[in-house]
Design a protein around this motif. Sequence first.
Motif, PDB file in Angstrom:
ATOM      1  N   HIS A 100       0.816  -1.211   0.000  1.00  0.00           N
ATOM      2  CA  HIS A 100       0.000   0.000   0.000  1.00  0.00           C
ATOM      3  C   HIS A 100       0.853   1.265   0.000  1.00  0.00           C
ATOM      4  O   HIS A 100       0.369   2.331  -0.388  1.00  0.00           O
ATOM      5  CB  HIS A 100      -0.952  -0.008   1.195  1.00  0.00           C
ATOM      6  CG  HIS A 100      -2.042  -1.028   1.078  1.00  0.00           C
ATOM      7  ND1 HIS A 100      -3.151  -1.029   1.890  1.00  0.00           N
ATOM      8  CD2 HIS A 100      -2.190  -2.084   0.239  1.00  0.00           C
ATOM      9  CE1 HIS A 100      -3.937  -2.043   1.564  1.00  0.00           C
ATOM     10  NE2 HIS A 100      -3.361  -2.707   0.569  1.00  0.00           N
ATOM     11  N   ILE A 103       1.007   1.895  -3.597  1.00  0.00           N
ATOM     12  CA  ILE A 103      -0.294   2.396  -4.055  1.00  0.00           C
ATOM     13  C   ILE A 103      -0.438   3.874  -3.744  1.00  0.00           C
ATOM     14  O   ILE A 103      -0.862   4.675  -4.586  1.00  0.00           O
ATOM     15  CB  ILE A 103      -1.435   1.608  -3.393  1.00  0.00           C
ATOM     16  CG1 ILE A 103      -1.439   0.149  -3.862  1.00  0.00           C
ATOM     17  CG2 ILE A 103      -2.785   2.256  -3.677  1.00  0.00           C
ATOM     18  CD1 ILE A 103      -2.416  -0.742  -3.109  1.00  0.00           C
ATOM     19  N   HIS A 158      -2.563  -1.560  -8.055  1.00  0.00           N
ATOM     20  CA  HIS A 158      -2.119  -2.393  -6.928  1.00  0.00           C
ATOM     21  C   HIS A 158      -0.861  -3.164  -7.313  1.00  0.00           C
ATOM     22  O   HIS A 158      -0.806  -3.765  -8.375  1.00  0.00           O
ATOM     23  CB  HIS A 158      -3.221  -3.376  -6.548  1.00  0.00           C
ATOM     24  CG  HIS A 158      -3.045  -3.994  -5.195  1.00  0.00           C
ATOM     25  ND1 HIS A 158      -2.000  -4.851  -4.899  1.00  0.00           N
ATOM     26  CD2 HIS A 158      -3.764  -3.883  -4.067  1.00  0.00           C
ATOM     27  CE1 HIS A 158      -2.099  -5.234  -3.635  1.00  0.00           C
ATOM     28  NE2 HIS A 158      -3.159  -4.658  -3.111  1.00  0.00           N
TER      29      HIS A 158
END
Length: 395
Positions: A100, A103, A158
């Motif tokens: 993440h 991301i 992602h």
Amino acid sequence: MSVAAVRDRARDLVEARIGEFSERLLELARALHAEPELSFEEHASAGRLADLLEGAGFAVERGAYGLETAVVGSYGSGDLTVGVCAEYDALPGLGHACGHNVICAAGAGAAIGLAAAADVLGIRVVLLGTPAEEAGGGKVLMLERGAFDGVTVAMMAHPAGHDDVDARSSTTSASRFEVTFTGRSAHAAQDPQSGVNAGDAAVVAQVAVGLLRQQLPDGYRVSGVVRDGGERSNIIPDRTVLQWDVRTPTAEELDPLKKRVQACFEGAAIATGCSVEIRPTQPDYLDLRNDPWLMAAYAEGLRAVGRTVAEPPAQPVRLGASTDMGNVTQALPAIHPSIGILGAEGWPHTPEFARWTVGAAADDAVLAAARAMAWTGVAVAADAERRAHYLSVRG
């Protein structure tokens, strides 16, 4: 200017701005990796993202939509609004094993790059910092509270071991709930007849679910853990707590499976004389439904930045994992492609992959995804027919 001239001018502006901010984007990804924060606890991460957006000229709202760690940054004006989602929560014990941090930095880069061309394209750019994807459903909460109401199209990328731009790729729908059995404690040797064994209820329920699995279609998944099973072996437990997930290929199949699984817990309560409480621990996650045109534009963007994008396989891939971005894709035109951390070992959610979400390959993924997403926004805005289509879809 002609359509082609507008598109080319916008792409030049995007490229220049991402180049200007590239080191700051990579610093963000590295800082998040070094200081992982769990769902709804991402205060430092959200703060770093908000600071970066403010430094790029965005109007920023911290603690947006009643969520302390949600961030919304907006730039520009126009009838078309391009939304970019950024996740930044980490996993317990594994840190950023789902990437993440990548991301978040890629999403910030896409929004900042696209903002440089907002005036040329006549668009508004919105960066949605969405907390608690791993557990809590931040996007679902923000969706329900109106965060996406003015967004025409949305996107995020992602990390994975390879680039995936197949619009047919999807995830499972998922429901997560907690089950609490309540009985009556008693001494297991001296007065067992007075007890109502909540531990027995947990065992009966797990056996029932295990037998149910034999009757479930392919692609259905049921998994669970006992979080609280009692304190001591000589005391009949008066309380047990279990956490369970159910997953199905599509949203339409989720509720019927959930009812069958929950009936196992209700039956266990009847069989043992316990009471049972079943409560959801997060909103249901729905399966991804990528917009094909947006995905094709993203694939073109990846190729333009030098990525080799493979042809889609004969059969689409359905991941066993779930994401709250699925809910977004079912509410408005949106995509959730994979950006490859090339050479990465292991799958997301493993210690091996966590080691790959920082370093040179991760840096390359951040900047490639940022450019490809920004260029996807340019493609939508510069194509009059497609722009009109998405505006009509969103009413």
